[in-house]
Design an enzyme around this catalytic site. Structure first.
Site, PDB file in Angstrom:
ATOM      1  N   GLU A   1       0.839  -1.193   0.000  1.00 55.42           N
ATOM      2  CA  GLU A   1       0.000   0.000   0.000  1.00 55.42           C
ATOM      3  C   GLU A   1       0.878   1.247   0.000  1.00 55.42           C
ATOM      4  OE1 GLU A   1      -3.766   0.429   2.284  1.00 55.42           O
ATOM      5  OE2 GLU A   1      -2.674   2.012   3.342  1.00 55.42           O
TER       6      GLU A   1
ATOM      7  N   PHE B   1       0.584   5.843  -0.272  1.00 54.24           N
ATOM      8  CA  PHE B   1      -0.309   6.992  -0.186  1.00 54.24           C
ATOM      9  C   PHE B   1       0.219   8.124  -1.071  1.00 54.24           C
ATOM     10  CE2 PHE B   1       2.761   7.536   3.285  1.00 54.24           C
ATOM     11  CZ  PHE B   1       3.186   8.847   3.105  1.00 54.24           C
TER      12      PHE B   1
ATOM     13  N   PRO C   1       1.847  11.421  -2.165  1.00 52.27           N
ATOM     14  CA  PRO C   1       2.694  12.411  -1.497  1.00 52.27           C
ATOM     15  C   PRO C   1       2.118  13.817  -1.630  1.00 52.27           C
ATOM     16  CG  PRO C   1       3.956  11.042  -3.036  1.00 52.27           C
ATOM     17  CD  PRO C   1       2.507  10.827  -3.333  1.00 52.27           C
TER      18      PRO C   1
ATOM     19  N   TRP D   1      -6.815   7.036  -0.550  1.00 53.12           N
ATOM     20  CA  TRP D   1      -7.559   8.236  -0.943  1.00 53.12           C
ATOM     21  C   TRP D   1      -7.220   9.399  -0.030  1.00 53.12           C
ATOM     22  CZ3 TRP D   1      -9.874   8.380  -5.459  1.00 53.12           C
ATOM     23  CH2 TRP D   1     -10.817   9.365  -5.745  1.00 53.12           C
TER      24      TRP D   1
ATOM     25  N   LYS E   1     -22.611  -5.685   4.651  1.00 53.79           N
ATOM     26  CA  LYS E   1     -21.797  -5.201   3.527  1.00 53.79           C
ATOM     27  C   LYS E   1     -21.447  -6.352   2.586  1.00 53.79           C
ATOM     28  CE  LYS E   1     -19.456  -1.369   5.927  1.00 53.79           C
ATOM     29  NZ  LYS E   1     -18.136  -0.874   6.404  1.00 53.79           N
TER      30      LYS E   1
ATOM     31  N   GLN F   1      -7.249  -3.478   9.202  1.00 48.39           N
ATOM     32  CA  GLN F   1      -6.404  -2.446   9.766  1.00 48.39           C
ATOM     33  C   GLN F   1      -5.130  -3.104  10.311  1.00 48.39           C
ATOM     34  OE1 GLN F   1      -7.711  -0.625  13.489  1.00 48.39           O
ATOM     35  NE2 GLN F   1      -7.443   1.419  12.584  1.00 48.39           N
TER      36      GLN F   1
END
Length: 602
Positions: A21, A23, A25, A53, A174, A185
């Protein structure tokens, strides 16, 4: 490919898999560095990567752009986060449409964190209230096109029983709406994780569960991340790490062992989990060390489908031919040809098209900052110093040139001394490939395509040359019936001895049960488009230096006067033949710098 398909394939092959994963910058330089890092970490063998996101939805456009680049340019399967935070339904639809256009088949649907500066989460007007609303929306409008993931929280197993059952019920709802798998997590208490997984299975949740693993990089980073996420840290972790909290190297070394033991427990349990999802924090070393500690090494890809990396975007998946000019600038080529009319038709654009020849959407640019460029290339004031830079790149003593996003390919080592000699004589090479006559498709240097095949290449050279030396070279080339060339200056004056308007295949493969594949070509239309970019990159190099400085004047003069030339030797059986004309002309009329100059010893 959908992630669930990858998981199923790994299960059939009885192997452990892993994913990373990243993210978005906050800076342009950070983005470029991350793309370089993702490219390198692709070699660690992830099944896919995941792009966040970001909290508060601040980086949604950048997330979409990262997905586009990873799918289309780097060619690695990508999962995109999508949150409800600051996202009205129209914006969600734009993000989903862009993801589909880019070839992304995997979405992690989250409610998201509160917007920046707010402590409480509230739905935006016209947006979604819960993660399940986002799941329903995706399924309603896109059917089963996307694999949909949702987050899972192992520490919910420690809630009071009634609260935990309520969380399980919501997660089950869901899943019943069409969720395909669960990312957890991060956690460090493996017993809590095992308890939670067993509770999910008992509740009838049968979809794959992917454990989120966070390598321990530094003490401060570890404490900050676990505090923000309210992650429980086992006493055994604290006892092992805290005594060394002022020694980050020691913390990382100990942390790698602790997290690796946790991973082994998961993989060796009876949970049926054979995959690990690493939260890299955009860092490379910790994840790499953890994989090494677990003895998880990437499967060696001995057979490449094509000699260049395929794009995963829908309109390029079937692409089987590329002009050789952009071999070192993949991103630029993909973007520039994206809207060429009738693409892909194997001829790479019609010069009559209004889309033909447009500069690529990323803008033509060298990757280095001015400071990095000066550090890398110095401040040349003489042609021999420029020749030295080109020669050092050919022998891998220099990491980059303005015309190459990547170091030379492995096969360049086969001809690196000949290329160095060409630069010594005044032919400044920017692209090349050696002749290959029937190498096995599994050859570690030249091989590509299915097994039991054979691959072939015509020798190819591309270079800048002074008009004086070019005036001696081109007639010599024209006297050799096996050589074809295109030569052009910055103004666009083209000279060629090619009698054909069609492409010249310079790479092809012969495989059992298939027609001959010709994945790399040379032809005039593409060369004319590449010319603009090649000279612009040189001018950007000149502009690294102050206006009117000796270095600026030298590089500008080269770009304004030199020819850009490509040469193909059509006898692929003779690996050295292409160089003979250059050596003969160069030794009679060229610069002929001493070897010690090109070695940087003058």
């Amino acid at each position: 490919m959908k992630i669930t398909q990858k998981i199923e394939r790994a299960a059939k092959e009885d192997r452990v898999w892993w994913s990373f994963e990243y993210f978005p910058p906050r800076t342009a330089q950070g983005l470029q560095n991350l793309l370089d890092r993702i490219e390198r970490m692709r070699g660690l063998g992830p099944e896919f990567i995941d792009i966040t996101w970001n909290a508060g939805g601040r980086t949604s456009d950048l997330s979409s752009e990262l997905v586009k680049t990873c799918q289309g340019v780097i060619g690695i399967e990508t999962c995109m986060h999508l949150t409800c935070t600051n996202m009205p339904a129209e914006k969600v639809d734009i993000a989903l449409r862009d993801a589909k256009v880019h070839g992304c088949r995997n979405i992690l649907a989250l409610r998201g964190d509160p917007p920046a500066g707010q402590s409480e989460w509230t739905a935006v007007e016209g947006g979604f209230v819960h993660g399940i609303d986002l799941v329903r929306h995706i399924r309603q409008h896109y059917g089963d096109y996307f694999d949909i993931a949702v987050p899972g929280f192992p520490q919910q197993a420690l809630l009071p029983p009634e609260e935990f059952q309520q969380e399980l019920q919501w997660l089950k709802e869901k899943c019943d709406e069409g969720v395909d798998f669960i990312f957890t997590q991060m956690f460090y208490d493996v017993d809590v994780f095992v308890t939670w997984v067993k509770a999910l299975r008992a509740a009838g949740i049968t979809i794959p569960i992917v454990p989120g693993i966070a390598p321990i990089q530094t003490w401060n980073g570890f404490v900050r991340a676990t505090s923000l996420a309210k992650t429980i840290i086992p006493k055994s972790f604290m006892d092992a790490l805290e005594p060394y909290k002022n020694d980050d190297e020691k913390v990382r070394a100990i942390g790698i062992k602790l997290v690796a033991d946790m991973c082994r427990t998961i993989l060796e349990s009876d949970l049926g989990i054979r995959g690990l999802h690493f939260y890299t924090m955009n860092l490379e070393k910790g994840t790499k060390m953890l994989l090494q500690e677990l003895s998880l090494v990437p499967r060696i890809e001995t057979i490449k489908p094509l000699p260049w990396r395929q794009s995963l975007t829908p309109n390029r998946r079937t692409e089987t031919i590329r002009p050789i000019f952009w071999a070192n600038r993949t991103k630029s080529y993909l973007s520039r040809t994206e809207n060429w009319d009738e693409y892909p038709n194997g001829r790479f654009g019609d010069s009559r098209s209004p889309a033909y020849g447009d500069l690529d959407g990323y803008g033509v640019s060298i990757k280095q900052t001015k400071e990095d460029a000066v550090s890398l290339w110095g401040t040349p004031t003489k042609l021999e110093e420029v020749a030295q830079l080109f020669a050092r790149f050919c022998t891998r003593d220099l990491a980059a040139l303005p015309w190459s996003d990547l170091p030379p390919a492995a096969e360049t080592t086969v001809i690196d001394q000949q290329l160095a000699r060409m630069n010594q004589l005044g032919f400044f090479t920017i692209n090349s490939q050696p002749a290959v006559n029937g190498a096995s498709s599994t050859d570690p240097v030249h091989g590509w395509g299915p097994a039991n095949g054979y691959v072939y290449q015509k020798a190819y050279l591309e270079f800048f040359v002074s008009p004086e030396l070019g005036a001696k070279l081109l007639p010599a080339i024209e006297r050799n019936p096996m050589l074809t060339y295109y030569a052009i200056n910055r103004r666009g004056d083209l000279r060629t001895n090619s009698k054909s308007e069609g492409p010249n295949a310079v790479t092809w493969g012969v495989f059992p049960g298939k027609e001959i594949i010709q994945p790399t070509i040379v032809e005039a239309v593409s060369f004319m488009a590449w010319k603009d970019e090649a000279f612009e990159l040189g001018m950007q190099w000149a502009n690294v230096y102050e206006a009117d400085s000796p270095s600026n004047k030298l590089i500008t003069d080269i770009m304004n006067t030199f020819l850009l030339v490509n040469v193909v030797h059509n006898d692929f059986k003779d690996p050295n033949a292409i160089f003979e004309t250059f050596f003969k002309v160069g030794e009679e009329h060229g610069l002929n710098y001493p070897a010690n100059v090109l070695n940087g010893k003058h």
